[in-house]
Motif scaffolding. Structure first.
Motif, PDB file in Angstrom:
ATOM      1  N   VAL A   1      10.331   2.374   4.695  1.00 37.73           N
ATOM      2  CA  VAL A   1       9.254   1.645   5.363  1.00 37.73           C
ATOM      3  C   VAL A   1       8.230   1.224   4.318  1.00 37.73           C
ATOM      4  CG1 VAL A   1       7.900   3.718   5.905  1.00 37.73           C
ATOM      5  CG2 VAL A   1       7.606   1.659   7.279  1.00 37.73           C
ATOM      6  N   THR A   2       7.708   0.022   4.492  1.00 33.47           N
ATOM      7  CA  THR A   2       6.672  -0.514   3.596  1.00 33.47           C
ATOM      8  C   THR A   2       5.496  -0.995   4.434  1.00 33.47           C
ATOM      9  OG1 THR A   2       8.320  -1.235   1.974  1.00 33.47           O
ATOM     10  CG2 THR A   2       6.149  -2.252   1.840  1.00 33.47           C
ATOM     11  N   VAL A   3       4.285  -0.693   3.986  1.00 31.26           N
ATOM     12  CA  VAL A   3       3.070  -1.146   4.667  1.00 31.26           C
ATOM     13  C   VAL A   3       2.146  -1.771   3.628  1.00 31.26           C
ATOM     14  CG1 VAL A   3       1.107  -0.510   6.117  1.00 31.26           C
ATOM     15  CG2 VAL A   3       3.266   0.734   6.358  1.00 31.26           C
ATOM     16  N   ARG A   4       1.614  -2.945   3.949  1.00 30.90           N
ATOM     17  CA  ARG A   4       0.657  -3.617   3.068  1.00 30.90           C
ATOM     18  C   ARG A   4      -0.750  -3.523   3.656  1.00 30.90           C
ATOM     19  NH1 ARG A   4       5.424  -6.335   2.879  1.00 30.90           N
ATOM     20  NH2 ARG A   4       6.245  -6.775   0.792  1.00 30.90           N
ATOM     21  N   PRO A   5      -1.773  -3.641   2.818  1.00 31.14           N
ATOM     22  CA  PRO A   5      -3.136  -3.654   3.368  1.00 31.14           C
ATOM     23  C   PRO A   5      -3.304  -4.797   4.361  1.00 31.14           C
ATOM     24  CG  PRO A   5      -3.180  -3.375   0.973  1.00 31.14           C
ATOM     25  CD  PRO A   5      -1.762  -3.699   1.342  1.00 31.14           C
ATOM     26  N   GLY A   6      -4.000  -4.520   5.465  1.00 31.92           N
ATOM     27  CA  GLY A   6      -4.239  -5.549   6.469  1.00 31.92           C
ATOM     28  C   GLY A   6      -3.049  -5.863   7.347  1.00 31.92           C
TER      29      GLY A   6
ATOM     30  N   GLY B   1      14.437  11.066  -1.819  1.00 28.81           N
ATOM     31  CA  GLY B   1      13.738   9.827  -1.540  1.00 28.81           C
ATOM     32  C   GLY B   1      12.487   9.708  -2.388  1.00 28.81           C
ATOM     33  N   GLU B   2      11.826   8.570  -2.241  1.00 33.75           N
ATOM     34  CA  GLU B   2      10.657   8.276  -3.073  1.00 33.75           C
ATOM     35  C   GLU B   2       9.539   7.687  -2.229  1.00 33.75           C
ATOM     36  OE1 GLU B   2      10.110   4.983  -6.373  1.00 33.75           O
ATOM     37  OE2 GLU B   2      11.180   6.709  -7.210  1.00 33.75           O
ATOM     38  N   ILE B   3       8.319   8.130  -2.486  1.00 33.59           N
ATOM     39  CA  ILE B   3       7.132   7.585  -1.826  1.00 33.59           C
ATOM     40  C   ILE B   3       6.202   7.046  -2.905  1.00 33.59           C
ATOM     41  CG2 ILE B   3       5.100   8.097  -0.409  1.00 33.59           C
ATOM     42  CD1 ILE B   3       6.709  10.349   0.907  1.00 33.59           C
ATOM     43  N   ARG B   4       5.848   5.767  -2.795  1.00 32.62           N
ATOM     44  CA  ARG B   4       4.862   5.168  -3.686  1.00 32.62           C
ATOM     45  C   ARG B   4       3.661   4.755  -2.846  1.00 32.62           C
ATOM     46  NH1 ARG B   4       9.580   3.218  -5.812  1.00 32.62           N
ATOM     47  NH2 ARG B   4       9.457   1.271  -4.632  1.00 32.62           N
TER      48      ARG B   4
ATOM     49  N   LEU C   1       0.845  -1.190   0.000  1.00 22.77           N
ATOM     50  CA  LEU C   1       0.000   0.000   0.000  1.00 22.77           C
ATOM     51  C   LEU C   1       0.884   1.246   0.000  1.00 22.77           C
ATOM     52  CD1 LEU C   1      -2.793   1.388   0.367  1.00 22.77           C
ATOM     53  CD2 LEU C   1      -2.487   1.090   2.836  1.00 22.77           C
ATOM     54  N   LEU C   2       1.921   1.198   0.836  1.00 27.02           N
ATOM     55  CA  LEU C   2       2.870   2.310   0.966  1.00 27.02           C
ATOM     56  C   LEU C   2       4.288   1.782   0.851  1.00 27.02           C
ATOM     57  CD1 LEU C   2       3.640   5.294   1.841  1.00 27.02           C
ATOM     58  CD2 LEU C   2       3.737   4.378   4.168  1.00 27.02           C
ATOM     59  N   GLU C   3       5.091   2.434   0.024  1.00 22.73           N
ATOM     60  CA  GLU C   3       6.529   2.155  -0.039  1.00 22.73           C
ATOM     61  C   GLU C   3       7.269   3.490   0.041  1.00 22.73           C
ATOM     62  OE1 GLU C   3       7.454  -1.231  -3.108  1.00 22.73           O
ATOM     63  OE2 GLU C   3       5.737  -0.057  -3.836  1.00 22.73           O
ATOM     64  N   ALA C   4       8.013   3.666   1.092  1.00 21.95           N
ATOM     65  CA  ALA C   4       8.821   4.873   1.248  1.00 21.95           C
ATOM     66  C   ALA C   4      10.288   4.445   1.281  1.00 21.95           C
ATOM     67  CB  ALA C   4       8.457   5.610   2.527  1.00 21.95           C
ATOM     68  N   GLU C   5      11.096   5.022   0.407  1.00 20.25           N
ATOM     69  CA  GLU C   5      12.493   4.614   0.286  1.00 20.25           C
ATOM     70  C   GLU C   5      13.411   5.823   0.317  1.00 20.25           C
ATOM     71  OE1 GLU C   5      12.922   2.388  -3.278  1.00 20.25           O
ATOM     72  OE2 GLU C   5      11.714   0.677  -2.578  1.00 20.25           O
TER      73      GLU C   5
ATOM     74  N   LEU D   1       0.418   1.962  10.205  1.00 17.03           N
ATOM     75  CA  LEU D   1       1.799   2.263  10.587  1.00 17.03           C
ATOM     76  C   LEU D   1       1.748   2.801  12.002  1.00 17.03           C
ATOM     77  CD1 LEU D   1       4.799   2.494   9.800  1.00 17.03           C
ATOM     78  CD2 LEU D   1       4.316   4.791   8.947  1.00 17.03           C
ATOM     79  N   MET D   2       2.287   2.033  12.969  1.00 15.59           N
ATOM     80  CA  MET D   2       2.136   2.357  14.390  1.00 15.59           C
ATOM     81  C   MET D   2       3.482   2.687  15.025  1.00 15.59           C
ATOM     82  SD  MET D   2       0.449   0.032  17.437  1.00 15.59           S
ATOM     83  CE  MET D   2       1.747  -1.224  17.414  1.00 15.59           C
ATOM     84  N   ILE D   3       3.594   3.921  15.494  1.00 12.52           N
ATOM     85  CA  ILE D   3       4.780   4.353  16.228  1.00 12.52           C
ATOM     86  C   ILE D   3       4.511   4.161  17.714  1.00 12.52           C
ATOM     87  CG2 ILE D   3       6.294   6.309  16.761  1.00 12.52           C
ATOM     88  CD1 ILE D   3       5.389   7.537  14.070  1.00 12.52           C
TER      89      ILE D   3
END
Length: 518
Positions: free
Chosen positions: A288-293, A322-325, A271-275, A463-465
């Protein structure tokens, strides 16, 4: 309840304290006994009666019944000023000093030393300097308070309390905004107060801190005192069980958090890819990468770049490189409004500063982000708004007298639920939670954690800090560890435990450091 302190050694004895508000019994025979020169913990869930009991002690509220004996004398303080003059000082969670006035002025506010009718500035500055140096704090007392960090402002509040020749200091969540080094400095000050014969009532939701600095603990539940023990005679799980009114075995089985056992299957497509996120010294190559669920925990010490990553993704801060997808497309949100429209929600770390609007109602706070959707030609559709508010109050179990109740009157846990509802009513795809359970009691914390679990089960990417290792360990499908603004480790579900997270935070990888043989 264990009777551990003889009456002759007590500084404070509160017995059978009762207090009622319209429709609510806040205290029903509560009691508190604090010895001279001890650090005494006062714990309980939000709504247990801790704050009401302290406000009765410091004169902010009048009790309906019961007795208070302080320093051997029956007392009935009619104001906080009267309590302070008698030796009871309170340091609140939100520092109630004047930021634009000098450090010295804040210490002596309202009782500045005078000479010939004018403020004696040299004398006031010198006295302020001496008080702070006694707390091992060395700052220019002539500078505005706002120039100091939160930890030093906390020390100024303590210095103000000490300047009244106080006998008892009430500290309400004093460590909530401090990092580990600053917490240890505060604990050193508390130990110094204890050594000088000053008693401290220490209120915190961080249970580990109790065992570091406190001598005894009083546990409250539903407006009553349910236990009083030396800290060395009660373990953490038993403490939680007594606060919740549960059996110890039940708490052991349920774990330390409200999260269910991990192991959900997230989708393969991110869902999110930040590099390589870079922004000044705060971010120096964060990924950081986050997938649905999926719940991805973001770990790191204070200053590691956790919040900066969240703000960069949300468009609150612009990255330099950097890049955000997001949803497979390269994106760089220019503002939070763009991120919100794309389906991203962000619950910030400090709900009182960046989250709630205290003088507005639950209804107004809950639907704040949804107003563009609920409005046409600047007019809010009140019927749709009411339907949304009623639905989420019910779904999240928000305890409130009604949608029009001011949000400032709710407990911390219920305020946090309103903030979660603010984003959930927009049906987001990605929810960023920065310290979602900070400053709320263990019962409300478990409810929030179970809710986060359910949201991820429904396909929401989270995404939980969190600064709490247990929360990351039990609540995350993966943990990304930051250090000095850079991602230094990514720990998969099967390898997540407290040792691997702490090793990565300390050494920059998740492998235990090898100790050289002697």
């Amino acid at each position: 309840m264990t009777d551990t302190v003889p009456d002759r050694d007590l500084l404070l004895r509160m017995e059978e304290i009762t207090k009622g508000f319209p429709g609510v019994i806040a205290l029903a025979g509560a009691q508190l006994r604090v010895a001279r020169g001890e650090v005494h913990a006062l714990v309980g869930q939000n709504g247990a009666g801790k704050s009401t009991l302290m406000k009765i002690l410091n004169g902010a509220y009048r009790r309906d019944g019961g007795t208070i004996v302080f320093d051997g004398q029956p007392v009935d303080f009619h104001s906080t000023q009267q309590a302070q003059a008698s030796g009871v000082s309170t340091i609140f969670q939100e520092i109630n000093l004047v930021p634009y006035r000098s450090v010295a002025e804040n210490i002596f506010l309202g009782r500045e030393p005078r000479r010939l009718g004018f403020i004696d500035w040299p004398r006031m500055n010198q006295q302020a300097r001496e008080i702070l140096e006694g707390l091992n704090v060395h700052v220019d007392v002539r500078q505005p308070l706002m120039n100091l960090n939160v930890a030093l402002q906390q020390m100024v509040a303590i210095a103000r309390a000490v300047s009244f020749e106080t006998k008892l200091v009430i500290m309400d969540e004093p460590t909530s905004s401090l990092d580990e080094r600053e917490v240890e400095t505060l604990f050193s000050v508390i130990r110094g107060l204890k050594a000088s014969g000053v008693s401290v009532i220490f209120i915190t939701h961080r249970l580990d801190e109790l065992y570091v600095v406190c001598d005894r603990v009083t546990i409250m539940r539903d407006g009553r005192t349910v236990d009083e023990r030396p800290m060395g005679e009660i373990g953490k799980l038993e403490l939680v069980a007594r606060m919740l009114g549960k059996e110890l075995g039940e708490v052991r089985r349920a774990g330390a958090t409200g999260f269910a056992e991990r192991g959900r299957q997230a989708t393969d497509h991110p869902l999110l890819e930040a590099e390589g996120l870079t922004r000044g010294r705060a971010l120096q190559g964060a990924d950081v990468t986050v997938r649905p669920g999926e719940i991805v925990g973001l770990a790191g010490l204070l200053g590691s770049g956790r919040t900066e990553v969240a703000r960069a993704v949300f468009g609150a801060d612009q990255i330099e490189d950097g890049e955000i997808r997001y949803q497979g497309q390269r994106r760089r949100f220019r503002s939070p409004a763009e991120a919100i429209r794309a389906g991203i929600g962000f619950s910030s770390e400090d709900r009182k500063v960046d989250g709630i609007i205290p003088h507005l109602s639950v209804r107004e706070n809950l639907t704040l982000a949804a107003l563009p959707v609920l409005s046409r030609a600047g007019v809010v559709d009140r019927e749709r708004q009411r339907e949304i508010v009623d639905r989420f109050i019910d779904r999240l179990g928000i305890k409130t007298a009604g949608p029009e109740q001011k949000i400032r009157e709710l407990s911390g846990g219920n305020q946090q639920k309103v903030l979660l509802a603010r984003w959930l009513c927009l049906n987001p795809k990605l929810l960023i939670l920065d310290e979602p359970t900070r400053g709320i009691d263990v019962g409300a914390k478990a409810e929030i954690q179970r809710l986060i679990d359910e949201l991820a089960d429904d396909g929401l990417g989270v995404l939980m800090i969190s600064s709490e290792i247990e929360e990351l360990t039990e609540g995350s499908d993966r943990v990304v560890v930051l250090r000095d603004g850079k991602t230094v480790a990514e720990i998969d579900h099967d390898a997540i435990n407290q040792d691997t997270i702490m090793t990565a935070m300390a050494h920059g990888d998740s492998e235990p450091a090898v100790q050289p043989e002697p």
